[in-house]
Write a protein that holds these residues in place. Sequence first.
Motif, mmCIF file in Angstrom:
data_model
loop_
_atom_site.group_PDB
_atom_site.id
_atom_site.type_symbol
_atom_site.label_atom_id
_atom_site.label_comp_id
_atom_site.label_asym_id
_atom_site.label_seq_id
_atom_site.Cartn_x
_atom_site.Cartn_y
_atom_site.Cartn_z
ATOM 1 N N LYS A 178 0.925 -1.094 0.134
ATOM 2 C CA LYS A 178 0.021 -0.083 0.022
ATOM 3 C C LYS A 178 0.984 1.251 -0.028
ATOM 4 C CE LYS A 178 -4.071 1.994 2.361
ATOM 5 N NZ LYS A 178 -3.638 3.165 2.015
ATOM 6 N N ILE A 179 1.016 1.632 -1.098
ATOM 7 C CA ILE A 179 1.947 2.919 -1.510
ATOM 8 C C ILE A 179 1.410 4.380 -0.995
ATOM 9 C CG2 ILE A 179 3.336 4.199 -3.017
ATOM 10 C CD1 ILE A 179 3.689 1.508 -4.568
ATOM 11 N N LEU A 180 2.222 4.984 -0.221
ATOM 12 C CA LEU A 180 1.691 6.465 0.367
ATOM 13 C C LEU A 180 2.568 7.417 -0.447
ATOM 14 C CD1 LEU A 180 2.064 5.948 4.364
ATOM 15 C CD2 LEU A 180 0.012 5.790 3.086
ATOM 16 N N MET A 181 3.821 7.225 -0.740
ATOM 17 C CA MET A 181 4.554 8.299 -1.584
ATOM 18 C C MET A 181 5.278 7.461 -2.480
ATOM 19 S SD MET A 181 5.797 10.559 1.471
ATOM 20 C CE MET A 181 6.671 11.782 0.854
ATOM 21 N N GLU A 182 5.748 8.199 -3.637
ATOM 22 C CA GLU A 182 6.659 7.355 -4.569
ATOM 23 C C GLU A 182 7.555 8.384 -5.022
ATOM 24 O OE1 GLU A 182 4.754 6.198 -8.096
ATOM 25 O OE2 GLU A 182 6.105 4.426 -8.423
ATOM 26 N N SER A 183 8.846 7.985 -5.517
ATOM 27 C CA SER A 183 9.767 9.146 -5.915
ATOM 28 C C SER A 183 10.705 8.398 -6.949
ATOM 29 C CB SER A 183 10.576 9.956 -4.749
ATOM 30 O OG SER A 183 11.591 10.186 -5.310
ATOM 31 N N LYS A 184 11.045 8.806 -8.035
ATOM 32 C CA LYS A 184 11.842 8.366 -8.979
ATOM 33 C C LYS A 184 12.706 9.325 -9.522
ATOM 34 C CE LYS A 184 9.697 5.261 -11.185
ATOM 35 N NZ LYS A 184 8.549 5.204 -12.663
ATOM 36 N N SER A 185 14.246 8.751 -9.332
ATOM 37 C CA SER A 185 15.130 9.645 -10.496
ATOM 38 C C SER A 185 15.839 8.803 -11.095
ATOM 39 C CB SER A 185 16.248 10.278 -9.379
ATOM 40 O OG SER A 185 16.984 9.256 -8.762
ATOM 41 N N GLN A 186 16.734 9.274 -12.109
ATOM 42 C CA GLN A 186 17.324 8.158 -12.810
ATOM 43 C C GLN A 186 18.041 7.133 -12.184
ATOM 44 O OE1 GLN A 186 20.338 10.107 -15.271
ATOM 45 N NE2 GLN A 186 20.094 8.927 -16.930
ATOM 46 N N SER A 187 18.757 7.129 -10.970
ATOM 47 C CA SER A 187 19.285 5.886 -10.572
ATOM 48 C C SER A 187 18.506 5.229 -9.312
ATOM 49 C CB SER A 187 20.529 6.519 -9.891
ATOM 50 O OG SER A 187 20.337 7.421 -9.159
ATOM 51 N N THR A 188 17.447 6.039 -8.590
ATOM 52 C CA THR A 188 16.875 5.766 -7.389
ATOM 53 C C THR A 188 15.499 5.916 -7.476
ATOM 54 O OG1 THR A 188 18.927 6.719 -6.421
ATOM 55 C CG2 THR A 188 17.132 6.359 -4.885
ATOM 56 N N TYR A 189 14.952 4.762 -6.987
ATOM 57 C CA TYR A 189 13.325 4.557 -6.717
ATOM 58 C C TYR A 189 13.005 4.479 -5.522
ATOM 59 C CZ TYR A 189 8.741 2.819 -7.268
ATOM 60 O OH TYR A 189 7.321 2.609 -7.201
ATOM 61 N N GLN A 190 12.131 5.162 -5.028
ATOM 62 C CA GLN A 190 11.592 5.109 -3.456
ATOM 63 C C GLN A 190 10.165 5.150 -3.407
ATOM 64 O OE1 GLN A 190 14.089 8.670 -2.056
ATOM 65 N NE2 GLN A 190 14.604 7.192 -0.700
ATOM 66 N N ILE A 191 9.705 4.114 -2.382
ATOM 67 C CA ILE A 191 8.260 4.130 -1.953
ATOM 68 C C ILE A 191 8.154 4.218 -0.475
ATOM 69 C CG2 ILE A 191 7.311 3.100 -4.052
ATOM 70 C CD1 ILE A 191 7.231 0.747 -2.437
ATOM 71 N N VAL A 192 7.197 4.989 0.029
ATOM 72 C CA VAL A 192 6.741 4.849 1.380
ATOM 73 C C VAL A 192 5.533 4.100 1.401
ATOM 74 C CG1 VAL A 192 6.313 6.310 3.456
ATOM 75 C CG2 VAL A 192 7.868 7.183 1.616
ATOM 76 N N THR A 193 5.605 3.057 2.442
ATOM 77 C CA THR A 193 4.342 2.056 2.674
ATOM 78 C C THR A 193 4.045 1.987 3.982
ATOM 79 O OG1 THR A 193 5.960 0.196 2.756
ATOM 80 C CG2 THR A 193 5.365 0.886 0.564
ATOM 81 N N ILE A 194 2.696 1.646 4.133
ATOM 82 C CA ILE A 194 2.468 0.917 5.437
ATOM 83 C C ILE A 194 2.868 -0.424 5.506
ATOM 84 C CG2 ILE A 194 0.233 0.569 7.053
ATOM 85 C CD1 ILE A 194 -0.922 3.016 5.412
ATOM 86 N N PRO A 195 3.447 -0.856 6.572
ATOM 87 C CA PRO A 195 3.940 -2.258 6.569
ATOM 88 C C PRO A 195 2.652 -3.191 6.594
ATOM 89 C CG PRO A 195 4.502 -0.975 8.677
ATOM 90 C CD PRO A 195 4.024 -0.198 7.851
ATOM 91 N N GLN A 196 2.823 -4.574 5.839
ATOM 92 C CA GLN A 196 1.563 -5.397 6.270
ATOM 93 C C GLN A 196 2.073 -6.118 7.574
ATOM 94 O OE1 GLN A 196 3.252 -6.189 2.980
ATOM 95 N NE2 GLN A 196 1.660 -5.336 1.688
ATOM 96 N N PRO A 197 0.943 -6.535 8.127
ATOM 97 C CA PRO A 197 0.822 -7.216 9.331
ATOM 98 C C PRO A 197 1.446 -8.703 8.973
ATOM 99 C CG PRO A 197 -1.267 -6.963 8.874
ATOM 100 C CD PRO A 197 -0.699 -6.095 7.765
ATOM 101 N N SER A 198 2.532 -9.025 9.764
ATOM 102 C CA SER A 198 3.147 -10.283 9.422
ATOM 103 C C SER A 198 2.422 -11.454 10.325
ATOM 104 C CB SER A 198 4.348 -10.176 9.793
ATOM 105 O OG SER A 198 4.852 -9.718 11.032
#
Length: 423
Positions: free
Chosen positions: A403-423
């Motif tokens: 479940k993605i809250l934020m996403e950011s992408k540059s040429q070399s780096t991809y980042q997402i902020v997520t809510i962790p799933q219950p394990s």
Amino acid sequence: MKVFKFGGASVKDATAVRNITNILSLFPNEKIVVVISAMGKTTNALEALFKAYMSKANYSEELQTLKDFHLTVIGDLFKSKDHPVYDIFDATLKELQAILDKEPFDNANYQYDQIVSYGELLSTKIISHYAHDNGVNNRWINAKSIIRTDNKYREANILWDNTNEQIKARVENKFNEVDVVITQGFIGSTPEQLTTTLGREGSDFTAAIIGAALDAASVTVWKDVPGILTGDPKVFESAQLLDRISYNEAIEMTYYGAKVLHPKTIKPLENKGIPLNVKSFIEPKQKGTVVEKLEQELDYKPITILEKKQLQIKVRTKDLSFISEQNLSDIYKVCAANQLKINLMQHSAVSLTLVCDDKPYKTKHVLANLSEQFHMEIKSDVELLTIRHYDYEIIYELCKDKKILMESKSQSTYQIVTIPQPS
Ligand code: ASP
Ligand code: MG
């Protein structure tokens, strides 16, 4: 000469300490500065002691656990109950007790450093004696006499000129007598001799500071993993060993939160062109990873970094007006004043969203300060996943169920902020 750094896991019990002397004996007649962390989880135990002390709670249990742990290691390493290490241990604990006997006062970060620094003092005193008794002639140096810092307690900044002078004078002096010098990572002192610390996991940085000051041939960080991998093997099972990486890639990886090295470690070594080896203390003859100057960047496989326990802070103006450059500057100033590192940032017309490590001793000041001027929405316990050198296959594989809250992408780096799933 070389610098070796041994972290908490490499000195977690008597067997681990014996292993260090075995590693040192693989390098006969070499001048080596050995930088050592607190044993095992001692720094966490000292943080618990510090918390109890600050809240004026009874801390005798925390203190006893610390004593018992070290006495078990000492009992296992030294056969004679009359060994001088026992008196040294008692004297060191008396110093700590004297600090705890004083009433806690307002400057928590100062008091943190006075207490938490004892992990490294204890570990190095014990290991220096054990190494001496087992054929590794060495001298012990108090890092407070060589690592000079400002008074930003808990995350002090190095005063480079003074530090370089002290290291050169004091370590070279000892090298006239012996080949091995043992000192503490993580701790230093202000010019007034007040104890400071360099931030959690800061011992790697100490090793780099000493290596750079002495123009070491190399700095080696001994770890419980085979080297630098494409991800933390405890999180990403398919992580693979990287034989070599550039200083630049190492700086980027640690900046995004790779725990394998402290982020401040690389710069002093890069400045001097000193190679950094990351090797396994379990298999010391394996090559591990070399971080070095590369004329041409390598073609890296995707490198994944997961930062847990992140805080997402969404800031809006109270009157719902645009977030102006002035607002941005105010927000950044508050973060900088509290040394809060922002791991990801995005802004829209009316809001700014920040993601940072959830370190309450910093964030509580930042949040209190920002709430005077802004509306805030806080989500704790989110995760930040970074993929360097990403391809679409790996993004799909790692992000498909999230479940993605934020996403950011540059040429070399991809980042997402997520809510962790219950394990
Ligand atoms: N003992 C300190 C810590 O655990 C410093 C270090 O291990 O590098 O954070
Ligand atoms: Mg440690």
